[in-house]
Design a protein around this motif. Structure first.
Motif, short mmCIF file in Angstrom:
data_model
loop_
_atom_site.label_atom_id
_atom_site.label_comp_id
_atom_site.label_asym_id
_atom_site.label_seq_id
_atom_site.Cartn_x
_atom_site.Cartn_y
_atom_site.Cartn_z
N VAL A 131 0.85 -1.20 0.00
CA VAL A 131 0.00 0.00 0.00
C VAL A 131 0.88 1.24 0.00
CG1 VAL A 131 -1.72 1.30 1.33
CG2 VAL A 131 -1.91 -1.19 1.14
N TYR A 132 1.92 1.23 0.84
CA TYR A 132 2.86 2.36 0.86
C TYR A 132 3.51 2.56 -0.50
CZ TYR A 132 2.65 2.33 6.01
OH TYR A 132 2.25 2.40 7.31
N LEU A 133 3.86 1.47 -1.15
CA LEU A 133 4.48 1.58 -2.47
C LEU A 133 3.52 2.19 -3.49
CD1 LEU A 133 6.92 1.13 -4.27
CD2 LEU A 133 6.14 -1.23 -4.63
N CYS A 134 2.27 1.78 -3.44
CA CYS A 134 1.26 2.36 -4.35
C CYS A 134 1.09 3.86 -4.10
CB CYS A 134 -0.08 1.63 -4.20
SG CYS A 134 -0.06 -0.04 -4.86
N ILE A 135 1.05 4.24 -2.84
CA ILE A 135 0.93 5.66 -2.50
C ILE A 135 2.17 6.42 -2.98
CG2 ILE A 135 0.83 7.32 -0.58
CD1 ILE A 135 -0.83 5.17 0.95
N LEU A 168 4.87 20.29 -6.32
CA LEU A 168 5.94 19.40 -6.78
C LEU A 168 6.78 18.96 -5.58
CD1 LEU A 168 8.29 20.08 -9.74
CD2 LEU A 168 9.24 19.81 -7.48
N LEU A 169 7.20 19.88 -4.77
CA LEU A 169 8.04 19.57 -3.61
C LEU A 169 7.29 18.71 -2.59
CD1 LEU A 169 9.74 23.05 -3.20
CD2 LEU A 169 10.73 20.98 -4.19
N ILE A 170 6.05 19.06 -2.33
CA ILE A 170 5.24 18.30 -1.37
C ILE A 170 5.04 16.87 -1.84
CG2 ILE A 170 2.93 18.10 -0.36
CD1 ILE A 170 2.87 21.22 -0.33
N PHE A 171 4.68 16.70 -3.12
CA PHE A 171 4.43 15.36 -3.65
C PHE A 171 5.70 14.50 -3.65
CE2 PHE A 171 0.70 17.27 -6.14
CZ PHE A 171 -0.23 16.87 -5.19
N TYR A 172 6.82 15.10 -4.02
CA TYR A 172 8.06 14.31 -4.05
C TYR A 172 8.53 13.93 -2.65
CZ TYR A 172 9.12 14.01 -8.98
OH TYR A 172 9.09 13.68 -10.30
N VAL A 173 8.41 14.83 -1.70
CA VAL A 173 8.78 14.50 -0.32
C VAL A 173 7.87 13.37 0.20
CG1 VAL A 173 8.80 15.35 2.07
CG2 VAL A 173 9.83 16.71 0.25
N GLY A 174 6.58 13.48 -0.08
CA GLY A 174 5.65 12.42 0.32
C GLY A 174 5.97 11.10 -0.35
N SER A 175 6.27 11.15 -1.63
CA SER A 175 6.60 9.93 -2.37
C SER A 175 7.83 9.25 -1.79
CB SER A 175 6.84 10.26 -3.85
OG SER A 175 7.24 9.10 -4.54
N LEU A 176 8.88 10.02 -1.54
CA LEU A 176 10.09 9.43 -0.98
C LEU A 176 9.88 8.94 0.45
CD1 LEU A 176 12.74 11.88 -2.46
CD2 LEU A 176 12.21 9.55 -3.20
N GLY A 177 9.02 9.61 1.18
CA GLY A 177 8.68 9.15 2.53
C GLY A 177 8.00 7.79 2.51
N PHE A 178 7.01 7.65 1.64
CA PHE A 178 6.31 6.36 1.55
C PHE A 178 7.20 5.28 0.95
CE2 PHE A 178 2.44 8.82 2.31
CZ PHE A 178 1.79 7.98 3.20
N LEU A 179 8.07 5.65 0.01
CA LEU A 179 9.02 4.68 -0.53
C LEU A 179 9.96 4.19 0.57
CD1 LEU A 179 10.05 3.15 -3.01
CD2 LEU A 179 11.53 5.11 -3.49
N THR A 180 10.37 5.09 1.46
CA THR A 180 11.23 4.71 2.58
C THR A 180 10.52 3.72 3.50
OG1 THR A 180 12.35 6.84 2.47
CG2 THR A 180 12.54 5.62 4.54
N LEU A 181 9.24 3.95 3.76
CA LEU A 181 8.47 3.00 4.59
C LEU A 181 8.36 1.64 3.90
CD1 LEU A 181 5.60 5.34 5.84
CD2 LEU A 181 7.58 4.51 7.14
N THR A 182 8.24 1.67 2.58
CA THR A 182 8.16 0.43 1.81
C THR A 182 9.42 -0.41 1.99
OG1 THR A 182 6.77 1.51 0.14
CG2 THR A 182 7.92 -0.48 -0.54
N LEU A 183 10.56 0.27 2.04
CA LEU A 183 11.84 -0.44 2.09
C LEU A 183 12.09 -1.15 3.41
CD1 LEU A 183 14.10 2.12 0.21
CD2 LEU A 183 12.91 0.11 -0.69
N LYS A 184 11.21 -0.95 4.39
CA LYS A 184 11.35 -1.69 5.64
C LYS A 184 11.10 -3.18 5.43
CE LYS A 184 9.70 0.20 9.43
NZ LYS A 184 8.78 0.91 10.35
N THR A 185 10.27 -3.53 4.43
CA THR A 185 9.92 -4.94 4.25
C THR A 185 10.10 -5.46 2.83
OG1 THR A 185 7.60 -4.32 4.00
CG2 THR A 185 8.30 -5.04 6.18
#
Length: 118
Positions: A4-8, A35-52
């Motif tokens: 789900v995090y990856l999709c977000i 642009l800045l808000i979306f990219y920060v959010g994207s990288l944040g959720f991608l970081t959560l994805t990388l936990k598993t």
């Protein structure tokens, strides 16, 4: 939850890339801020994805799906050209992501069998 995090992360990255186009080189304020808000959010959720999820798989899916979705946005929303070479390239990217995912799953299954055999 990681999927789900990856999709977000993918959707936010696409929103960021679309905002990048709409910002017209940072000359329009609202799309530039988005642009800045979306990219920060994207990288944040991608970081959560990388936990598993392995980084090779998550990043390949994130970037591969990003290319597919942004190509559709470019063609259908911004009126960009589309040709056979673009289609073939997208198909190859998708096949690469699928192959990478199967490879990682196979490696995990093999390592689990070795662990159980000890």
């Amino acid at each position: 939850m990681a999927w789900v995090y990856l999709c977000i992360a993918i959707l936010l990255e696409e929103a960021g890339t679309t905002s990048m186009k709409l910002s017209e080189g940072f000359t329009r304020l609202l799309p530039s801020i988005l642009l800045l808000i979306f990219y920060v959010g994207s990288l944040g959720f991608l970081t959560l994805t990388l936990k598993t999820i392995d980084v090779s798989v998550a990043y390949a899916i994130w970037s591969g799906m990003g290319i597919l979705i942004i190509t559709c946005i470019g063609v259908f929303y911004f009126g960009e050209s589309f040709n056979t070479l673009k289609l073939l390239s997208i198909i190859l990217i998708i096949l690469g992501v699928i192959t990478l995912n199967f490879t990682v799953e196979h490696e995990k299954a093999s390592s689990e069998q070795v662990t159980e055999g000890k």
